[in-house]
Enzyme design. Structure first.
Site, PDB file in Angstrom:
ATOM      1  N   ASN A  59    -109.280  37.047  19.532  1.00  0.00           N
ATOM      2  CA  ASN A  59    -107.951  37.025  19.828  1.00  0.00           C
ATOM      3  C   ASN A  59    -107.154  36.482  18.563  1.00  0.00           C
ATOM      4  O   ASN A  59    -107.483  35.250  18.135  1.00  0.00           O
ATOM      5  CB  ASN A  59    -107.777  35.655  20.918  1.00  0.00           C
ATOM      6  CG  ASN A  59    -106.448  35.219  21.484  1.00  0.00           C
ATOM      7  OD1 ASN A  59    -105.388  35.768  20.968  1.00  0.00           O
ATOM      8  ND2 ASN A  59    -106.331  33.878  21.994  1.00  0.00           N
ATOM      9  N   TRP A  60    -106.222  37.365  18.008  1.00  0.00           N
ATOM     10  CA  TRP A  60    -105.562  36.963  16.820  1.00  0.00           C
ATOM     11  C   TRP A  60    -104.447  35.677  16.990  1.00  0.00           C
ATOM     12  O   TRP A  60    -103.909  35.191  15.928  1.00  0.00           O
ATOM     13  CB  TRP A  60    -104.910  38.222  16.375  1.00  0.00           C
ATOM     14  CG  TRP A  60    -106.075  39.329  15.885  1.00  0.00           C
ATOM     15  CD1 TRP A  60    -107.302  39.227  15.931  1.00  0.00           C
ATOM     16  CD2 TRP A  60    -105.544  40.394  15.179  1.00  0.00           C
ATOM     17  NE1 TRP A  60    -107.833  40.302  15.280  1.00  0.00           N
ATOM     18  CE2 TRP A  60    -106.718  41.166  15.027  1.00  0.00           C
ATOM     19  CE3 TRP A  60    -104.398  40.958  14.710  1.00  0.00           C
ATOM     20  CZ2 TRP A  60    -107.060  42.372  14.233  1.00  0.00           C
ATOM     21  CZ3 TRP A  60    -104.619  42.109  13.915  1.00  0.00           C
ATOM     22  CH2 TRP A  60    -105.642  42.967  13.916  1.00  0.00           C
ATOM     23  N   LYS A  61    -104.035  35.659  18.185  1.00  0.00           N
ATOM     24  CA  LYS A  61    -103.139  34.462  18.568  1.00  0.00           C
ATOM     25  C   LYS A  61    -101.812  34.837  17.615  1.00  0.00           C
ATOM     26  O   LYS A  61    -101.731  36.028  17.512  1.00  0.00           O
ATOM     27  CB  LYS A  61    -103.656  33.025  18.084  1.00  0.00           C
ATOM     28  CG  LYS A  61    -104.803  32.800  18.787  1.00  0.00           C
ATOM     29  CD  LYS A  61    -105.323  31.494  18.824  1.00  0.00           C
ATOM     30  CE  LYS A  61    -106.696  31.176  19.745  1.00  0.00           C
ATOM     31  NZ  LYS A  61    -107.077  29.645  19.735  1.00  0.00           N
ATOM     32  N   HIS A 106    -104.387  32.160  29.000  1.00  0.00           N
ATOM     33  CA  HIS A 106    -105.279  31.296  27.876  1.00  0.00           C
ATOM     34  C   HIS A 106    -104.560  29.634  27.900  1.00  0.00           C
ATOM     35  O   HIS A 106    -103.493  29.638  28.299  1.00  0.00           O
ATOM     36  CB  HIS A 106    -104.811  31.977  26.644  1.00  0.00           C
ATOM     37  CG  HIS A 106    -105.605  31.462  25.483  1.00  0.00           C
ATOM     38  ND1 HIS A 106    -105.098  30.352  24.922  1.00  0.00           N
ATOM     39  CD2 HIS A 106    -106.564  32.079  24.813  1.00  0.00           C
ATOM     40  CE1 HIS A 106    -106.226  30.037  23.913  1.00  0.00           C
ATOM     41  NE2 HIS A 106    -107.045  30.810  23.789  1.00  0.00           N
ATOM     42  N   GLU A 130    -103.694  27.842  25.841  1.00  0.00           N
ATOM     43  CA  GLU A 130    -102.715  27.682  24.963  1.00  0.00           C
ATOM     44  C   GLU A 130    -101.255  27.882  25.821  1.00  0.00           C
ATOM     45  O   GLU A 130    -100.246  27.428  25.787  1.00  0.00           O
ATOM     46  CB  GLU A 130    -102.420  28.303  23.663  1.00  0.00           C
ATOM     47  CG  GLU A 130    -103.349  27.579  22.799  1.00  0.00           C
ATOM     48  CD  GLU A 130    -104.261  28.487  21.876  1.00  0.00           C
ATOM     49  OE1 GLU A 130    -103.778  29.716  21.705  1.00  0.00           O
ATOM     50  OE2 GLU A 130    -105.065  27.877  21.084  1.00  0.00           O
ATOM     51  N   GLU A 174    -113.329  28.800  28.339  1.00  0.00           N
ATOM     52  CA  GLU A 174    -112.920  28.162  26.950  1.00  0.00           C
ATOM     53  C   GLU A 174    -112.809  26.926  27.271  1.00  0.00           C
ATOM     54  O   GLU A 174    -111.453  26.475  27.745  1.00  0.00           O
ATOM     55  CB  GLU A 174    -111.473  28.889  26.490  1.00  0.00           C
ATOM     56  CG  GLU A 174    -111.961  30.557  26.062  1.00  0.00           C
ATOM     57  CD  GLU A 174    -110.991  30.867  25.045  1.00  0.00           C
ATOM     58  OE1 GLU A 174    -111.428  31.628  23.942  1.00  0.00           O
ATOM     59  OE2 GLU A 174    -109.775  30.582  25.185  1.00  0.00           O
ATOM     60  N   GLY A 231    -110.531  25.905  18.380  1.00  0.00           N
ATOM     61  CA  GLY A 231    -109.790  25.625  17.252  1.00  0.00           C
ATOM     62  C   GLY A 231    -110.193  24.149  16.605  1.00  0.00           C
ATOM     63  O   GLY A 231    -109.439  23.799  15.558  1.00  0.00           O
ATOM     64  N   SER A 239    -114.537  27.944  19.251  1.00  0.00           N
ATOM     65  CA  SER A 239    -115.036  27.737  17.705  1.00  0.00           C
ATOM     66  C   SER A 239    -116.180  28.583  17.610  1.00  0.00           C
ATOM     67  O   SER A 239    -117.183  28.162  17.136  1.00  0.00           O
ATOM     68  CB  SER A 239    -115.305  26.263  17.537  1.00  0.00           C
ATOM     69  OG  SER A 239    -114.354  25.501  17.284  1.00  0.00           O
TER      70      SER A 239
HETATM   71  P1  13P Z   1    -111.236  29.531  18.125  1.00  0.00           P
HETATM   72  O1  13P Z   1    -112.401  30.514  18.045  1.00  0.00           O
HETATM   73  O2  13P Z   1    -110.293  29.466  16.925  1.00  0.00           O
HETATM   74  O3  13P Z   1    -111.804  28.032  18.420  1.00  0.00           O
HETATM   75  O4  13P Z   1    -110.317  29.847  19.389  1.00  0.00           O
HETATM   76  C1  13P Z   1    -110.801  30.131  20.653  1.00  0.00           C
HETATM   77  C2  13P Z   1    -109.790  30.743  21.275  1.00  0.00           C
HETATM   78  O5  13P Z   1    -108.973  30.202  21.931  1.00  0.00           O
HETATM   79  C3  13P Z   1    -110.106  32.315  21.714  1.00  0.00           C
HETATM   80  O6  13P Z   1    -109.005  32.639  22.608  1.00  0.00           O
END
Ligand code: 13P
Length: 247
Positions: free
Chosen positions: A9-11, A94, A96, A166, A172, A211
């Site tokens: 997931n590149w966000k 997600h 976020e 998650e 993160g 993570s």
């Molecule tokens: P990280 O791997 O950067 O912790 O992010 C996890 C995530 O939100 C994947 O969708």
């Protein structure tokens, strides 16, 4: 047998030029054939990345979409627009998006139905906050999220859904859930799916996210119930993404 699935997931990272550099870097490496690989890229990268992966077995994902097909929804992206580009997967719900964009179990459910209708496979995200875990409410929260997301979704459609557990406190932050905690929750998610859909739940893939990195992926993937990983930060480097896929 559930095929393992590693998704990046590149966000909100990588412009078109950078996305192509990353994809080309990944393509140069030897990626395990028996692992499904997905990259979920920003909307603006989708078309170019699709062209760049056309001769590979890497699948393309979007990070969100609207539940309507068209209309007066300024700034939103329709499932039909994703279909036109040839998107295979879409991340739905997600944390976020739940946290910053008011995504609810109800909108998540609508998006799940729309994605299924248009044969875009949902990667449904669920997970608790640190506060919820510390007050021992994590299972109740995740159960509500699962039941809300799958409301009125038919048994014949659920095998195409991927669930990503998650825990928000692990995203993160560098803090990974222990492989035992992740396995425990993922088993619980499968039980919840079993109570909704019976034995078909055995075919639904459930990922862990939060993570995940080359140093911990092997231990996580060794767990019986963990079928894959949804990875943010570590998916942004070709070498690390390759190590994740080749766990
Ligand atoms: P990280 O791997 O950067 O912790 O992010 C996890 C995530 O939100 C994947 O969708």
């Amino acid at each position: 047998m559930r095929t393992p699935i590693i998704a990046g997931n590149w966000k909100m990272n990588k412009n078109i030029k950078e996305s192509l550099e990353l994809v080309n870097g990944i393509k140069e490496n030897n990626l395990a054939k028996d692992v499904e690989k997905v990259i979920c890229v920003p909307f603006t990268d989708l078309k170019d990345v699709k062209a760049a992966i056309k001769d590979t077995d890497i699948k393309l994902g979007a990070q969100n979409m609207h539940f309507e097909e068209s209309g007066a929804y300024t700034g939103e992206i329709s499932p039909l627009m994703l279909k036109e580009i040839g998107v295979d997967y879409v991340i739905i719900g997600h944390s976020e998006r739940r946290q910053y964009f008011n995504e609810t179990d109800e909108t998540v459910n609508k998006k799940m139905k729309t994605a299924i209708k248009h044969s875009i496979k949902p990667i449904l995200c669920v997970g608790e906050t640190l506060e919820q875990r510390e007050s021992n409410k994590e299972k109740e929260i995740v159960k509500t999220q699962i039941e809300g997301a799958f409301k009125d979704i038919k048994v014949e459609d659920v095998e195409n859904v991927v669930v990503a557990y998650e825990p928000i406190w692990a995203i993160g932050t560098g803090k990974t859930a222990s492989s035992n905690d992740a396995e425990d929750m993922i088993s619980f998610i499968r039980e919840t799916l079993n109570s909704l859909y019976g034995d078909v739940s055995e075919n639904i893939r459930i990922q862990y996210g939060g993570s995940v990195k080359p140093a911990n992926v092997k231990e996580l993937m060794a767990k019986k119930e963990i079928d894959g990983a949804l990875v943010g930060g570590a998916s942004l480097k070709a070498g690390d993404f390759t190590k994740l896929v080749n766990f």
